[in-house]
Design a protein around this motif. Structure first.
Motif, PDB file in Angstrom:
ATOM      1  N   HIS A  80       0.877  -1.174   0.000  1.00 42.21           N
ATOM      2  CA  HIS A  80       0.000   0.000   0.000  1.00 42.21           C
ATOM      3  C   HIS A  80       0.913   1.222   0.000  1.00 42.21           C
ATOM      4  CE1 HIS A  80      -3.746   2.141   1.880  1.00 42.21           C
ATOM      5  NE2 HIS A  80      -3.349   2.678   0.754  1.00 42.21           N
ATOM      6  N   ILE A  81       0.936   1.948  -1.099  1.00 44.82           N
ATOM      7  CA  ILE A  81       1.883   3.045  -1.297  1.00 44.82           C
ATOM      8  C   ILE A  81       1.125   4.355  -1.466  1.00 44.82           C
ATOM      9  CG2 ILE A  81       3.772   3.918  -2.730  1.00 44.82           C
ATOM     10  CD1 ILE A  81       4.067   0.982  -3.763  1.00 44.82           C
ATOM     11  N   SER A  82       1.594   5.399  -0.781  1.00 53.42           N
ATOM     12  CA  SER A  82       1.039   6.734  -1.016  1.00 53.42           C
ATOM     13  C   SER A  82       2.145   7.629  -1.577  1.00 53.42           C
ATOM     14  CB  SER A  82       0.470   7.335   0.269  1.00 53.42           C
ATOM     15  OG  SER A  82       1.484   7.646   1.190  1.00 53.42           O
ATOM     16  N   LEU A  83       1.807   8.403  -2.607  1.00 53.41           N
ATOM     17  CA  LEU A  83       2.724   9.363  -3.223  1.00 53.41           C
ATOM     18  C   LEU A  83       2.211  10.762  -2.917  1.00 53.41           C
ATOM     19  CD1 LEU A  83       3.389   7.726  -6.727  1.00 53.41           C
ATOM     20  CD2 LEU A  83       4.812   7.613  -4.670  1.00 53.41           C
ATOM     21  N   ASN A  84       3.059  11.566  -2.282  1.00 50.42           N
ATOM     22  CA  ASN A  84       2.644  12.874  -1.783  1.00 50.42           C
ATOM     23  C   ASN A  84       3.507  13.980  -2.371  1.00 50.42           C
ATOM     24  OD1 ASN A  84       0.807  11.922   0.724  1.00 50.42           O
ATOM     25  ND2 ASN A  84       2.620  10.622   0.577  1.00 50.42           N
ATOM     26  N   PRO A  85       3.046  14.647  -3.449  1.00 52.75           N
ATOM     27  CA  PRO A  85       3.791  15.774  -4.001  1.00 52.75           C
ATOM     28  C   PRO A  85       3.774  16.962  -3.047  1.00 52.75           C
ATOM     29  CG  PRO A  85       2.194  14.895  -5.582  1.00 52.75           C
ATOM     30  CD  PRO A  85       1.876  14.303  -4.247  1.00 52.75           C
ATOM     31  N   HIS A  86       4.617  17.902  -3.293  1.00 47.85           N
ATOM     32  CA  HIS A  86       4.656  19.131  -2.500  1.00 47.85           C
ATOM     33  C   HIS A  86       3.338  19.886  -2.687  1.00 47.85           C
ATOM     34  CE1 HIS A  86       5.923  23.131  -1.135  1.00 47.85           C
ATOM     35  NE2 HIS A  86       6.925  22.514  -0.521  1.00 47.85           N
ATOM     36  N   PRO A  87       2.804  20.548  -1.645  1.00 48.01           N
ATOM     37  CA  PRO A  87       1.534  21.276  -1.786  1.00 48.01           C
ATOM     38  C   PRO A  87       1.533  22.325  -2.887  1.00 48.01           C
ATOM     39  CG  PRO A  87       2.146  21.071   0.528  1.00 48.01           C
ATOM     40  CD  PRO A  87       3.311  20.566  -0.269  1.00 48.01           C
ATOM     41  N   ASP A  88       2.712  22.847  -3.240  1.00 54.53           N
ATOM     42  CA  ASP A  88       2.775  23.873  -4.288  1.00 54.53           C
ATOM     43  C   ASP A  88       2.735  23.283  -5.694  1.00 54.53           C
ATOM     44  OD1 ASP A  88       2.926  25.815  -2.354  1.00 54.53           O
ATOM     45  OD2 ASP A  88       5.128  25.899  -2.360  1.00 54.53           O
ATOM     46  N   ASP A  89       2.822  21.959  -5.800  1.00 55.73           N
ATOM     47  CA  ASP A  89       2.736  21.315  -7.120  1.00 55.73           C
ATOM     48  C   ASP A  89       1.270  21.123  -7.493  1.00 55.73           C
ATOM     49  OD1 ASP A  89       5.503  21.028  -7.570  1.00 55.73           O
ATOM     50  OD2 ASP A  89       5.566  19.246  -6.294  1.00 55.73           O
ATOM     51  N   LYS A  90       0.826  21.790  -8.547  1.00 60.01           N
ATOM     52  CA  LYS A  90      -0.558  21.687  -9.009  1.00 60.01           C
ATOM     53  C   LYS A  90      -0.607  20.701 -10.176  1.00 60.01           C
ATOM     54  CE  LYS A  90      -1.520  24.782  -5.979  1.00 60.01           C
ATOM     55  NZ  LYS A  90      -2.152  24.356  -4.703  1.00 60.01           N
ATOM     56  N   LEU A  91      -1.103  19.492  -9.896  1.00 61.08           N
ATOM     57  CA  LEU A  91      -1.098  18.424 -10.883  1.00 61.08           C
ATOM     58  C   LEU A  91      -2.520  18.049 -11.269  1.00 61.08           C
ATOM     59  CD1 LEU A  91       1.581  16.128  -9.181  1.00 61.08           C
ATOM     60  CD2 LEU A  91       1.957  17.789 -11.006  1.00 61.08           C
ATOM     61  N   SER A  92      -2.690  17.724 -12.543  1.00 62.48           N
ATOM     62  CA  SER A  92      -3.985  17.256 -13.031  1.00 62.48           C
ATOM     63  C   SER A  92      -4.118  15.766 -12.733  1.00 62.48           C
ATOM     64  CB  SER A  92      -4.105  17.505 -14.529  1.00 62.48           C
ATOM     65  OG  SER A  92      -3.149  16.709 -15.235  1.00 62.48           O
ATOM     66  N   ASP A  93      -5.332  15.222 -12.959  1.00 62.72           N
ATOM     67  CA  ASP A  93      -5.531  13.786 -12.749  1.00 62.72           C
ATOM     68  C   ASP A  93      -4.637  12.977 -13.677  1.00 62.72           C
ATOM     69  OD1 ASP A  93      -7.377  14.450 -10.884  1.00 62.72           O
ATOM     70  OD2 ASP A  93      -9.134  13.771 -12.011  1.00 62.72           O
ATOM     71  N   GLN A  94      -4.451  13.475 -14.898  1.00 64.65           N
ATOM     72  CA  GLN A  94      -3.590  12.764 -15.853  1.00 64.65           C
ATOM     73  C   GLN A  94      -2.144  12.782 -15.378  1.00 64.65           C
ATOM     74  OE1 GLN A  94      -3.931  14.214 -19.866  1.00 64.65           O
ATOM     75  NE2 GLN A  94      -2.452  12.732 -20.692  1.00 64.65           N
ATOM     76  N   ASP A  95      -1.701  13.914 -14.806  1.00 66.15           N
ATOM     77  CA  ASP A  95      -0.335  14.003 -14.275  1.00 66.15           C
ATOM     78  C   ASP A  95      -0.141  13.004 -13.124  1.00 66.15           C
ATOM     79  OD1 ASP A  95       0.281  16.068 -16.027  1.00 66.15           O
ATOM     80  OD2 ASP A  95      -0.336  17.617 -14.597  1.00 66.15           O
ATOM     81  N   PHE A  96      -1.140  12.943 -12.241  1.00 65.64           N
ATOM     82  CA  PHE A  96      -1.053  12.018 -11.106  1.00 65.64           C
ATOM     83  C   PHE A  96      -0.959  10.570 -11.593  1.00 65.64           C
ATOM     84  CE2 PHE A  96      -2.866  15.237  -8.034  1.00 65.64           C
ATOM     85  CZ  PHE A  96      -1.872  15.096  -7.084  1.00 65.64           C
ATOM     86  N   GLU A  97      -1.802  10.234 -12.566  1.00 63.40           N
ATOM     87  CA  GLU A  97      -1.800   8.855 -13.065  1.00 63.40           C
ATOM     88  C   GLU A  97      -0.478   8.511 -13.734  1.00 63.40           C
ATOM     89  OE1 GLU A  97      -4.312   5.865 -16.030  1.00 63.40           O
ATOM     90  OE2 GLU A  97      -4.981   7.932 -15.744  1.00 63.40           O
ATOM     91  N   SER A  98       0.060   9.435 -14.513  1.00 60.99           N
ATOM     92  CA  SER A  98       1.352   9.190 -15.192  1.00 60.99           C
ATOM     93  C   SER A  98       2.468   8.986 -14.171  1.00 60.99           C
ATOM     94  CB  SER A  98       1.693  10.361 -16.117  1.00 60.99           C
ATOM     95  OG  SER A  98       0.726  10.501 -17.134  1.00 60.99           O
TER      96      SER A  98
END
Length: 433
Positions: free
Chosen positions: A68-86
């Motif tokens: 079970h893995i969680s990936l946590n970008p920096h709060p200032d990184d604004k990513l789209s759903d496609q970016d998250f999936e990639s």
């Protein structure tokens, strides 16, 4: 970007944790591999679990096959759903699990959106995949992904003894807040029981309970943590200590109990509490005087409003102490007696054409010279001496509601005469036989 990896045994538990958030519209499923995802975006937890089992052997030696893995970008990184999936697919592929069945979830229950990946680390033959240096490899991958996609370099929050502890914010990441607060309380404070531990946690809207039981014939002893509102009401699903970290486990907390015994000096707290009590005429005044000395007091009450426990949280010495540790005069029963005597007494009213109602006066045993009575019809009873075990847990052995029946010196002459005659009659019968 910070990656957190948990290796566990419960596939259904991992799917349920994420699926419930999706079904509460607190996130969405971004993608999957070899797992059928409902077209309406909902999470059919049971069907997903069945899909996973198609790619897992029914019998296997791996006791913890779930990642079970969680990936946590920096709060200032604004990513789209496609970016998250990639990002998720590239991360899981480079980690060596790209051909495994997995599901990618996006969580939106807090302002800092992040993703979770649930997969398994065994193949269809039951062989465990390579997990050597898993965390080290994960760190290398996240660093390279940050550079490739020009993301902020996010680091784990570092805690120090000077980091302030705040109340749980219901709108924030509750798990992270609880974990950080529990860790800092353990770093700073000294306590010797769950009650004293909870007195500190309660200041930050957290409470802890012991869990004992049996699973598959094996005993377990653990801790569960709760986030609460200002009124003590639980606001989210309880968190097992294992989800917060080893520092929150029962083993860790029990070891803190033992270490605190040699470090605690009760004298400063005792002096402050004694001074506040001497200058107070009632409970509210006592609480206010303690505040002036930077001490919080936590009272625990029965349903009838009787004090059955008291703990002093001394911010100056960073020590939590049950009242009985400071001395008998600061125990729950002693304070209950003192504060109840401070309340105005109601006079006994007589009914027309009736005899006045008599209320028996309870007199303390001669062996307890420190105990006092109110000297009025409405008398507060005093506690009997407590065992060392009861003192350690600040537990009052008197059952609320039964304190009127404690033995005293009031005697009914008729009843006493009847009792003597019965005793003489029994002795006479024994002589006959």
């Amino acid at each position: 970007m910070v990656a957190k990896i948990s290796i566990g045994a419960s596939l259904y538990g991992a799917l349920s944790y994420n699926g419930e958030k999706i079904n509460k519209t607190e996130g969405r499923i971004l993608g999957s591999n070899k797992i059928v995802v409902p077209v309406d975006g909902s999470a059919d937890i049971g069907r997903m679990a069945d899909n996973f089992r198609l790619f897992m052997p029914k019998m296997g030696k791996t006791k913890k096959p779930v990642l079970h893995i969680s990936l946590n970008p920096h709060p200032d990184d604004k990513l789209s759903d496609q970016d998250f999936e990639s990002l998720a697919r590239e991360y899981i592929d480079r980690l060596g699990f790209g051909e495994q069945p997995y599901v990618i979830y996006k969580h939106e229950d807090i302002d800092r959106h992040h993703i979770h990946i649930v997969t398994v680390n065994v193949n269809e033959e039951g062989k465990r995949l390579n997990q050597d240096f898993l965390y080290r490899r994960s760190k290398k991958i996240t660093t390279e992904l940050e550079e490739k996609y020009h993301l902020h370099k996010a680091q784990r929050e570092k805690l120090s003894p000077d980091t302030p502890i705040c109340k749980v914010d219901p709108d924030g990441d509750i798990k992270r807040q609880v974990a950080n607060s529990v860790k800092m309380v353990g770093m700073r404070w000294k306590f010797q029981s769950i009650g004293e531990y909870n007195a500190i946690l309660g200041l930050y809207n957290i409470k802890c309970e012991q869990t004992d039981g049996r699973v598959n014939g094996r005993e377990y002893h653990g801790l569960v943590y709760f986030a609460t509102d200002d009124n003590g009401n639980v606001i989210v699903t309880p968190l097992k200590a294992s989800r917060l970290g080893k520092f929150a486990s029962r083993t860790a907390i029990d070891s803190r109990f033992e270490r605190a015994k040699d470090k605690i000096d009760i004298a400063p707290t005792r002096r402050s509490v004694a001074d506040a009590l001497a200058r107070s005429s009632d409970k509210d005044g006592f609480i206010a005087k303690l505040k002036e000395s930077n001490i919080d007091v936590v009272f625990r009450y029965t349903d009838e409003g009787r004090i059955y426990g008291v703990t002093f949280v001394d911010h100056g010495t960073q020590t939590s102490l049950n009242g009985s540790r400071l001395g008998k005069e600061f125990s729950a029963n002693a304070l209950q007696t003192r504060f109840s005597q401070a309340q105005p007494q109601q006079p006994i009213q007589q009914q027309p054409n009736r005899q006045p109602t008599s209320v028996p006066t309870v007199v303390p045993p001669p062996s307890s010279p420190s105990n006092t009575t109110s000297g009025t019809a409405n008398t507060t009873n005093t506690a009997q001496p407590r065992s060392a075990k009861n003192l350690a847990n600040d537990y009052d052995p008197i059952i609320p509601g039964l304190d009127l029946f404690q033995p005293g010196q009031s005697v009914n002459p008729d009843e006493e005469d009847f009792r003597r005659r019965l005793q003489r009659k029994k002795k006479g019968m024994r002589r006959r036989f």
